[in-house]
Structures are given as structure tokens and as C-alpha cells.
Design a protein around this motif. Structure first.
Motif, PDB file in Angstrom:
ATOM      1  N   LEU A   8      33.743   5.506  13.986  1.00  0.00           N
ATOM      2  CA  LEU A   8      34.790   4.346  14.584  1.00  0.00           C
ATOM      3  C   LEU A   8      33.552   3.483  14.733  1.00  0.00           C
ATOM      4  O   LEU A   8      33.458   1.845  13.726  1.00  0.00           O
ATOM      5  N   LEU A   9      33.270   3.256  15.467  1.00  0.00           N
ATOM      6  CA  LEU A   9      32.658   1.996  16.753  1.00  0.00           C
ATOM      7  C   LEU A   9      31.205   1.848  16.089  1.00  0.00           C
ATOM      8  O   LEU A   9      31.469   0.356  15.948  1.00  0.00           O
ATOM      9  N   ILE A  57      35.195   8.116  17.630  1.00  0.00           N
ATOM     10  CA  ILE A  57      35.501   7.265  17.913  1.00  0.00           C
ATOM     11  C   ILE A  57      34.000   6.352  17.747  1.00  0.00           C
ATOM     12  O   ILE A  57      33.995   5.355  17.765  1.00  0.00           O
ATOM     13  N   ILE A  58      32.690   7.291  18.072  1.00  0.00           N
ATOM     14  CA  ILE A  58      31.751   7.004  17.449  1.00  0.00           C
ATOM     15  C   ILE A  58      32.034   5.945  16.270  1.00  0.00           C
ATOM     16  O   ILE A  58      30.547   5.080  16.291  1.00  0.00           O
ATOM     17  N   ALA A  92      31.862   0.030  12.282  1.00  0.00           N
ATOM     18  CA  ALA A  92      32.528  -0.994  12.681  1.00  0.00           C
ATOM     19  C   ALA A  92      32.077  -2.121  13.524  1.00  0.00           C
ATOM     20  O   ALA A  92      31.129  -3.312  12.739  1.00  0.00           O
ATOM     21  N   GLY A  93      31.960  -1.693  14.100  1.00  0.00           N
ATOM     22  CA  GLY A  93      30.200  -2.647  15.318  1.00  0.00           C
ATOM     23  C   GLY A  93      29.142  -3.315  13.766  1.00  0.00           C
ATOM     24  O   GLY A  93      28.242  -4.092  13.978  1.00  0.00           O
ATOM     25  N   LEU A 137      42.486   4.108  18.431  1.00  0.00           N
ATOM     26  CA  LEU A 137      41.956   4.766  19.044  1.00  0.00           C
ATOM     27  C   LEU A 137      42.462   4.638  20.048  1.00  0.00           C
ATOM     28  O   LEU A 137      42.265   6.148  21.036  1.00  0.00           O
TER      29      LEU A 137
END
Lengths: 214, 802
Positions: A77-78, A74-75, A81-82, A53
Motif C-alpha cells: 500500500l505504502l 502495508i508495504i 501510493a508513495g 491501515l
């Protein structure tokens, strides 16, 4: 103290792993240590994700060249994971959708590059610039010929081929003698190297993995 | 310096003591063989399988191990108590031979020992009063040969030369006169388009001479285990036949036949071919002097034991009108068969009773629910347990119904219903029937053991536990004892079902329970053998695992010799002896590679491989990273280390930071350059390839453990024009690196790199030690080749670890 304590832990753990290998009463300790390692690695993953991050957010904030890729990362990953945290990872979830329709094909794409790279690497490796390279080329040609159906068909058409099966030459002679001997020599050398490094680590002679080079 | 050393030694000492204290109550292994028990002597014989083979004789009244016999490292030990001796059979030589030992039950003294070569794990063992016979399959150049050995029970002397025949042993059937029939299955070699064919051979062996009395070949393969009754051997065969139809099409038929062979002279008494779709359900059952076969299609066929007309072997044949659910059960001339018939979509279950003399159907009893098999036939009651299911999915509930049926008229004598599902087969002892159920109680599942009196059907008592009962029930005069999954041994009073004691064994039981002199003995999965008394108090706990695994002695000696060679040269290097190290091109090129990056103003890329920090290749890679980081710090060149494992990232950050500190350039250290990408193999490759293509590093280092990604990385690096240096001990990936990189460290060179780069005398000494170790190994390999050429096979045993 920054060196002594980690070295003491390394030496002790190494000794214990050697002892439990020979002492049946304590053998399950190796499994316990592996579990400890898994737990530590689990916590270290947080460090890894944090590093990922920080590095990417930093690039985005600096608008470094190609920062758009960092935004995608980043998108991704989030979102992954989200969705996994909120919905779970079972079939039919968003996580499952991302895994099946994004991750799997992308992984397969990367893996499939290997076929093309093997061709380009072989092209360079088999240039007969010297006697050794020439021998390598001839050997590779025979092995490749024997591994494809058309090769066997061509070989069988030769007048002397019936008495010498191509697979015998490849499997028993080239692969069984030269290739296996070479591979075993490398493995033997590597195994002694492993014992040597392990001993040096246990005795505290090799400390560069702790940082600083000595 | 002295203080540092003292701190180091003190830390090691403290941690060693802590470890020893913790290891006192060591975690132990699993996989005990089940125990054989001599009630007369009170001796339990139990084998510790798989890793450090040994069999122990434990006297439960004396509460101690009275003997121990070493066995080969094996996956299974067959233990059998025969009077005052114990027969032990274990696999040896990775399963290619059987180790047979006969030991004295009281002393453990090995009476005799034999090694029998065999190709298969299975051994047929057959005993009579004074002889043990072993039947094994042996592989002779891909051809199976059966061999039968006969040993005198007490002396181990071979009674006769082993009997040899072609084929695989399928069984050894004892006959009434004491001889036995060897059952062989043979496979012919495939020739051209003709596939391999199987056939059977029955061979009667004279127990006194070991010679065959008669040999009978039969077409097909066995579909049942042969049995002998009143000098006739019965079995079912199946044979695949290809029939060409009028249209020229070939169809494959499976022909099943019932065969009866006289064991006196080998004459085939009768052959009965079953109808097309009839498939026998299990083995023929001997009932009232005749064999009976029940077929999956619902026929019960009784054959004449010695038919006067070989073409008419059937005594009676009955159509049950329903499919059998198990083989028939025979008692007192009556045969009981649980059956199922489809009524539309519903399954209707019944129990059918036949008179075995006439085949007449005595009665049929329709059953509520699904029968829990097998049935139990007591003296004057047939006990039938059934499962009744209500509802579907999560709301599904189960009821257990127990019925006592009069065998004469099929009428119900008594019944009982309880909530729950049967967990273990019904267990009958004298007039006591033990039932183990799992039932829902609120949100929990409880496990109930109940005792029924089968004369009245009355439930005497029920005991409830929260854990699964996972051992066989042990019932004696006063109590019923069992082990539970949560590691308890529970004893329940036989009269009232009250808990007598609950002993915490701390792990699941790995054997059944043996009892003698009011004490119980059992082995746990933690490796201990425990003896408890009738109050549930521990009398003795014995950890039977050895302190040293003797099978690994060759590994220990090898490691000691190699370590001694390394230590010798390290010692001499410390003393200041000059040692020559050959130049390693790949390591010499490191300066050139870093220098090139500096000149071009491009970063250096370092990959530590895919493995985690617990892999020695990663550790070697981190050592090299330290040296390269020092160079990049000196030249002020950015160093990029994308990591595949987060622990490796943390370690690499420390290593690089220390190197920058050592080079006197801590200000130029950038922790963000040593970063984590992903644990996924191809995700990592994609990330690294992206860095290569975007940042175009001038030097790429690949050091550590690599798999299929090695060539993808190296080829991408090559396409960007970087100078590439790789190093791995993975033999399969080396060709890819050699083809695509400028320099490659092959195997041991990766591990030598740190010593080579540091120029540290001690480390250089270790390199010399490695060379000496290689010389020793080469000498051993050459000597081994020579000895084996002269057929001295004992040399292999010196290096055996199994």
C-alpha cells in the motif's frame, strides 16, 4: 434527529431524481448529484485507507496468526501510493512498474481461477440426483455440445441431423425460449422489487439501511 | 413523535425550496440543430435534438417564439427553409422511419405530415418548384430496396406511386429538363465460394409520372458523386478484379474508370480506364464545358463532354510532375491545383495553374511552407495561405503567410506574414478577407481575428481574444460577430476592428448567429435561445426546454400504477389486515447459519457485493446486514464484513453498530471487523478468499450486486465447508450461486428479505403489493401478446419511450 435529517435528505434526493427524470429543464441535476456522490466517495476513500491501515497495523502489533501477510499489504500500500504521489503514474514510473508487473498478473491470476471453479461447480450441479437435475444435465450437455466445434461435427454425422441444425435447437429453442423467459421473469420480479424498495425508502417505511433494523 | 414528523416535513420543505431556487437557472441540455434563418421574415428555425424533440420558430424582430412543432425523439433534424415553408425531416421509430413535416414559416401550422419507412439514417431530398422528392432505403427481409416518394409541396399529396427498385440509393441527380437520375448501388447475394458483388445502376425517373425512362447498369461501385452538365452524367467507378497470372497466382487489381452517360437516352458516351496506379482525387470538376479529373499520381485529365469517338474521350492530359494536395479549383477557364513534390527528404509545395481549354500550364508558383487549403480564388486574385514551421518539439513556432497572386501570370501581387497558426478556414466577404489565427504570446496562446483588404493585401485591423473562436463568423455592414469557447459573443467594428461589445452568454454557442433588425439570435449549450441588440444588451432569453417529457408518460403511468398497488396494501397492512407470506428457505436458514457459527465458535462473514451505496441491491443488502448483525449480537458471534467500497464500509459500520445497540450488546461491537479492503474487483476477491481460508467462517452471506467474482467467492467458501446463503438480482450470476451455495435468494427475494425478516406489517404489505404489481404486468403481457397476434401493433406505441 439522527434519523429525521438523513431520512429527509434521502426522501428529497429520491424525489428530485424522479422529478428530473421527467422534467427536461432540470435533467442535468442528476449529473450534479452523481458528481456530489463522487466527491463524497473520494473523501470516504480516506476513511477506507485509514481503516485498512488500522486493521492491519493492529494485527501486526498483536502478532496475530498470518501477520506476515499484513506486513506485505502495508508495504504494498505504502510503496504504491508513495511512488504514485512522488513520481506520478505515467509510463516509466515506479507506479507504472508496480501496476504492469505486480497488479496486472495478480489480477489475471485471480480471474483465471474462475475457469477451474466453473468446472468444479458444474460437476456438482450436474449430478443427476432427481428428474429436475437430470433435465438440467441433458440441457447443459446439448448447449455445451453446440458451443464447441467438435459438437457440431458429431451432430452433423447423425443421419437426421441435416434437417435439424444444432444451433437452431440451442439458439432459438433452449436459449431463446426457456432461458430468455426465465431470465426475463427474474428481471421483471427484480424490477418490481426495486420499485418497491425505492418506494419504501422514499416513504420512510424502510429505514434499516440507516441502522437498527427498523 | 409529532415533533419528529414536523422536523422531517420542515427539512423536506426547506430543501425543496432551496432546490427550486437553484433550479430556476437550470442547467440545460445540449445538441441543438443548427438554425435555419429566413432573412426576409427575420424568422429563425431551430430544433432541439435528441431527447424531447421540438422545432421552434423564433421571430428575432418580435423577440419571441412564434410557433413550436413537436417532432419524434430523434438524433437529428434536418431543417430547411423553402420560401414561405419549412421542411423538417427527423428520424422516427429508432431510425426505422423518417418523419417529414412541412410547416408554414410564419404560423408553424403543419401543412402536411408523412411517415416514410426506411432502413438507413440517410435520406436523399431533392426539390423542384412544386414537388419534394425523398429517396430512402428500405429493408425487406435483409434485401435492400430503394424507394422514391414525390409529394406536392403545399398539399402533401403523393404525386405518383412511390418508385421502387432493388439496391441502395447513392444519390439523386437533377437533370436539365427537370427530371432526375436515381443512382443505385446493388449487392448480389454471396453463393458458395463466390463472394457478394457490387454493381451500379443509373435510373432516369420522369418527374411527372414517377416511371423510369431508362436504366443503365454499370460494373463496380461509385468512387465519386455523379454530376450532370449539358445532358451528360459524369462519374468515376471502381471495380475489384482478380487476375490469374501465368504462375497460377491470383492478384487483386482495382480498376478505376471515368464514365460519361447521356442523360437524355442513357447511352454510355465514353468509358476511360485509368492506368493501374492512377486514383482520381475527388470528384470530376466541370471546367469550360468539359469534365476534368486530377489523379493522386499527379495527372490532370480533361475529357470531351460528348466525344465523337467513344474510345478516345480524352481531350488533353497533363503530367503535373507532383502530387495534388486537393481537388482542382476552377474559375474563368483557369484551373488551380496545389501540389507537393519530394526533393530528397524535403517537401516542396507549389500552386499550378492550367488553361482548361488546352491543358497548357500557365504558371507554377513555388510556395513557402505548407498550403492551408482550400485556396480562395477571388475575381482577380488567387489567395494562398501557407503555414511556415520553424524548430521542433516544444520550441516549435508557426508563421502564417498570406499571398495575393495574379491569376494571369502567377506573380505575387502582395504578401503579409503574421505569427501564429490558422485556426479556422479563411472567410471572404466582398473584398474583405477574415483570418483567424492562434499565436503564442509569452506563455499564453492568444486568438487573433484579422481583416485584410484583398485588393491591396493590407491588414486593416486585428482583434485579440484569449479564448478560441468556435463559431462561424457572422459579418454584416457594420460588424463582425462571433462566439468564443468561454461563452462570450463578441462584436467587432468592421471599419476599425474595435470591440463594440462583449456579451456573456455563460455557455458556448450551439448554433450559428442569425441577425435581423440589428438584433442577433443564437442558442446556447445551456438550452436557451438569446436575442441581443446592437449594444450587446439582452432583449430576450428563452428557455425552450419543455417542463415535462411526454415521451416518458408511459413510464410515469406504469410507476404510478405499481406505486398505487404497493400503497394500497401498505395501507391495509397498517390497518392490521393479516397477510400471508410464503416461506423463503434462504431467509429461514439465517438463524441456522448464525447458530452453527456460534456452536463452532467461528465468525460469520457477510459480503455486501461490489456495487457502491448508490445501488439499490447494496441498500437491500445493508438492510439484511442489520438483521443478521442483531442475531450475531444476540448470540455473541463475531461478524466480519470486508467492504469493497469505503462509503459502504462507513454505512455498514453504522448499521451494525445500531443493531448491536438494539440487541443490548454495544460492548461486543468491533468496528475493525467491518473494514475496507480495496475497490479493485479481483484484489477484493483475493482479500475475501484469504479471510475465508485463514479464519474459516462457519457461515458466509453474499448479498448484493456481483459480477464475475461470484463463483470464485462461493467456491472458495464451499471448499472451507461454510454454510452459504447468497442473494442477488444479477441474472447472470444466479446460476453460479445456485450451484455453489446452500441457499440462494433469487432476484426479488433479495428485496423482500428485509420485510420478511422484520415482520413489520407495513413492509409485509409492500410484499403483497409487489405480488399485485406482478399480476398487473402478467395481465398486460398476456393482453399484449394477444393483440399483437391479431396484428394490432398500436399496442406497442403505448409502451414506447423513444
Amino acid at each position: 434527529m439522527r434519523r429525521e435529517i438523513p431520512m429527509a435528505i434521502t426522501t428529497l434526493t429520491g424525489l428530485i431524481m424522479i422529478i428530473v427524470f421527467f422534467v427536461p429543464r432540470w435533467e442535468d441535476w442528476s449529473d450534479i448529484f452523481l458528481k456530489w456522490f463522487t466527491v463524497i466517495a473520494g473523501f470516504a476513500l480516506v476513511l477506507g485507507a485509514g481503516s485498512l491501515l488500522l486493521v492491519n497495523l493492529n494485527k501486526i502489533s498483536r502478532k496475530a496468526s498470518g501477520w506476515g501477510y499484513n506486513v506485505v499489504l502495508i508495504i504494498g500500500l505504502l510503496a504504491t501510493a508513495g511512488s504514485g504521489i512522488i513520481q506520478g503514474i505515467g509510463p516509466g514510473t515506479m507506479f507504472d512498474f508496480i501496476f504492469v508487473y505486480f497488479f496486472t498478473p495478480l489480477s489475471a491470476t485471480m480471474f483465471s481461477l474462475l475457469a477451474f471453479y466453473i468446472a468444479s461447480a458444474a460437476f456438482r450441479a450436474f449430478k443427476a440426483k432427481s428428474l429436475e437435475a437430470g433435465l438440467l444435465l441433458v440441457t447443459a450437455f446439448i448447449v455445451m455440445l453446440g458451443r464447441v466445434p467438435i459438437g457440431e461435427m458429431m451432430w452433423n454425422a447423425l443421419p437426421f441431423a441435416q434437417s435439424i441444425p444444432l444451433t437452431e435447437i440451442i439458439e432459438k429453442w433452449i436459449m431463446g425460449c426457456f432461458n430468455t423467459a426465465g431470465q426475463r421473469a427474474i428481471m421483471l420480479g427484480a424490477s418490481i422489487g426495486i420499485i418497491s424498495v425505492s418506494l419504501k425508502i422514499l416513504l420512510g417505511i424502510e429505514r434499516s439501511y440507516l441502522g437498527g433494523g427498523d | 413523535m409529532k415533533i419528529r414528523k414536523s422536523v422531517f416535513l420542515f427539512a423536506v420543505a426547506i430543501l425543496t425550496v432551496l432546490f427550486c431556487l437553484c433550479a430556476q437557472k437550470a442547467y440545460a441540455g445540449k445538441n441543438w440543430s443548427d438554425q435555419a434563418f429566413s432573412e426576409k421574415e427575420g424568422i429563425a428555425v431551430v430544433g432541439n435534438e435528441d431527447k424531447y424533440e421540438a422545432v421552434y420558430g423564433i421571430s428575432i424582430p418580435e423577440k419571441k417564439v412564434i410557433w413550436k412543432v413537436g417532432m419524434p425523439k430523434s438524433h437529428s433534424v434536418h431543417i430547411e427553409i423553402d420560401g414561405d415553408m419549412v421542411i423538417l425531416v427527423a428520424l422516427e421509430d429508432a431510425g426505422f422511419s423518417k418523419n417529414v413535416k412541412v410547416v408554414d414559416l410564419k404560423t408553424g401550422k403543419v401543412k402536411w405530415e408523412e411517415k416514410i419507412p426506411s432502413a438507413a439514417r440517410k435520406t436523399e431530398v431533392f426539390k423542384d418548384q412544386d414537388t419534394i422528392y425523398f429517396g430512402v432505403d428500405q429493408d425487406y427481409r435483409d434485401v435492400m430496396k430503394a424507394k422514391v416518394y414525390a409529394f406536392n409541396k403545399t398539399s402533401g399529396a403523393k404525386k405518383w406511386t412511390p418508385y421502387e427498385a432493388m439496391g441502395n440509393i447513392k444519390g439523386m441527380v437533377p437533370t436539365q429538363n427537370g427530371d432526375f437520375i436515381l443512382i443505385l448501388e446493388k449487392t448480389s447475394q454471396a453463393k458458395g465460394n463466390k463472394p457478394a458483388e457490387k454493381s451500379i445502376e443509373l435510373v432516369k425517373i420522369d418527374k411527372n409520372t414517377g416511371k423510369d425512362v431508362w436504366v443503365v447498369p454499370v460494373k463496380g461501385t461509385f468512387a465519386s458523386i455523379p454530376t450532370e452538365h449539358e445532358s451528360v452524367v459524369y462519374f468515376v467507378t471502381q471495380n475489384i478484379e482478380t487476375v490469374k497470372g501465368s504462375d497460377g497466382k491470383e492478384t487483386v487489381n482495382i480498376v478505376r474508370s471515368f464514365q460519361a452517360v447521356s442523360s437524355e437516352n442513357g447511352q454510355i458516351l465514353s468509358t476511360f480506364v485509368f492506368a493501374d496506379k492512377d486514383k482520381p482525387y475527388g470528384d470530376p470538376v466541370y471546367a469550360a464545358g468539359n469534365p476534368v479529373v486530377v489523379t493522386e499520381q499527379g495527372k490532370a485529365i480533361c475529357f470531351e463532354s460528348k466525344p465523337s469517338d467513344p474510345n478516345k474521350p480524352v481531350k488533353w492530359e497533363v503530367d503535373l510532375g507532383a502530387a495534388p494536395q486537393s481537388n482542382i479549383l476552377v474559375q474563368d477557364q483557369l484551373a488551380y491545383i496545389p501540389t507537393m513534390k519530394l526533393d530528397g527528404e524535403n517537401k516542396v509545395y507549389s500552386v499550378v495553374c492550367l488553361d482548361t481549354a488546352s491543358g497548357q500550364q500557365k504558371w507554377t508558383n513555388k510556395v513557402d511552407g505548407v498550403p492551408e487549403l482550400p485556396l480562395i480564388v477571388a475575381k482577380d486574385t488567387v489567395i494562398l495561405a501557407t503555414r511556415i514551421t520553424q524548430g521542433e518539439g516544444k520550441g516549435q513556432t508557426f508563421q502564417f503567410k498570406l499571398q495575393g497572386i495574379n491569376p494571369l501570370d502567377g506573380k505575387e501581387k502582395w504578401n503579409g506574414i503574421a505569427d501564429g497558426k490558422l485556426e479556422n478556414p479563411l472567410f471572404l466577404k466582398d473584398n474583405m478577407l477574415f483570418v483567424m489565427l492562434a499565436a503564442k504570446k509569452g506563455s499564453k496562446t492568444v486568438h487573433i481575428i484579422s481583416m485584410y483588404d484583398i485588393t491591396t493585401g493590407a491588414a486593416k485591423w486585428a482583434y485579440e481574444t484569449e479564448s478560441v473562436i468556435n463559431t462561424k463568423l457572422f459579418v454584416d455592414e457594420d460588424s463582425a460577430d462571433f462566439g468564443t469557447k468561454d461563452g462570450f459573443v463578441v462584436s467587432v467594428g468592421i471599419a476599425d476592428g474595435k470591440e463594440l461589445y462583449k456579451y456573456n452568454a455563460k455557455s458556448e454557442l450551439d448554433t450559428t448567429i442569425a441577425a435581423s433588425d440589428k438584433n442577433l439570435g443564437f442558442a446556447t449549450q445551456e438550452g436557451e435561445y438569446i436575442i441581443i441588440n446592437d449594444k450587446g444588451v439582452v432583449e430576450k432569453e428563452m428557455n425552450l426546454k419543455p417542463w415535462f417529457d411526454m415521451k416518458k408518460i408511459s413510464i410515469l403511468l406504469g410507476c404510478l400504477v405499481l406505486s398505487a398497488a404497493l400503497s394500497w396494501y401498505i395501507y391495509h397492512a397498517r390497518k392490521g389486515k393479516e397477510m400471508f407470506v410464503r416461506k423463503i428457505a434462504g431467509l429461514q436458514a439465517i438463524d441456522e447459519a448464525v447458530g452453527r457459527s456460534t456452536e463452532m465458535g467461528k465468525p460469520v462473514l457477510y459480503i455486501t457485493g461490489l456495487a457502491d451505496v448508490d445501488d439499490i441491491q447494496t441498500l437491500a443488502s445493508l438492510s439484511i446486514l442489520g438483521h443478521i448483525a442483531q442475531k450475531t449480537a444476540e448470540y455473541d458471534t463475531p461478524l466480519v464484513v470486508p467492504c469493497c467500497r469505503s462509503v459502504v464500509m462507513s454505512t455498514a459500520q453504522e448499521v451494525v453498530k445500531e443493531s448491536y445497540l438494539k440487541a443490548g450488546r454495544p460492548d461486543t461491537y468491533r468496528s475493525e471487523n467491518i473494514h475496507y479492503l480495496t475497490d479493485d474487483q479481483f484484489g477484493y476477491v483475493a482479500g475475501v478468499d484469504g479471510i475465508m481460508v485463514r479464519e474459516k467462517p462457519a457461515a458466509n452471506f453474499y448479498m448484493g450486486k456481483f459480477y464475475a467474482e461470484s463463483l470464485i467467492l462461493a467456491e472458495t467458501g464451499h471448499s472451507t465447508g461454510a454454510i452459504q446463503i447468497a442473494g442477488t438480482a444479477e441474472a447472470a450470476q444466479l446460476p453460479f450461486f445456485v450451484a455453489a451455495c446452500d441457499y440462494t435468494l433469487i432476484g426479488e427475494e433479495l428485496f423482500a428479505a428485509s420485510a420478511y425478516l422484520s415482520k413489520d406489517a407495513q413492509q409485509i404489505g409492500s410484499l403483497k403489493g409487489q405480488d399485485m404489481a406482478k399480476a398487473i404486468i402478467l395481465a398486460v403481457v398476456a393482453a399484449g401478446c394477444l393483440l399483437l397476434t391479431f396484428e394490432m401493433h398500436w399496442v406497442k406505441l403505448l409502451f414506447a419511450t423513444q
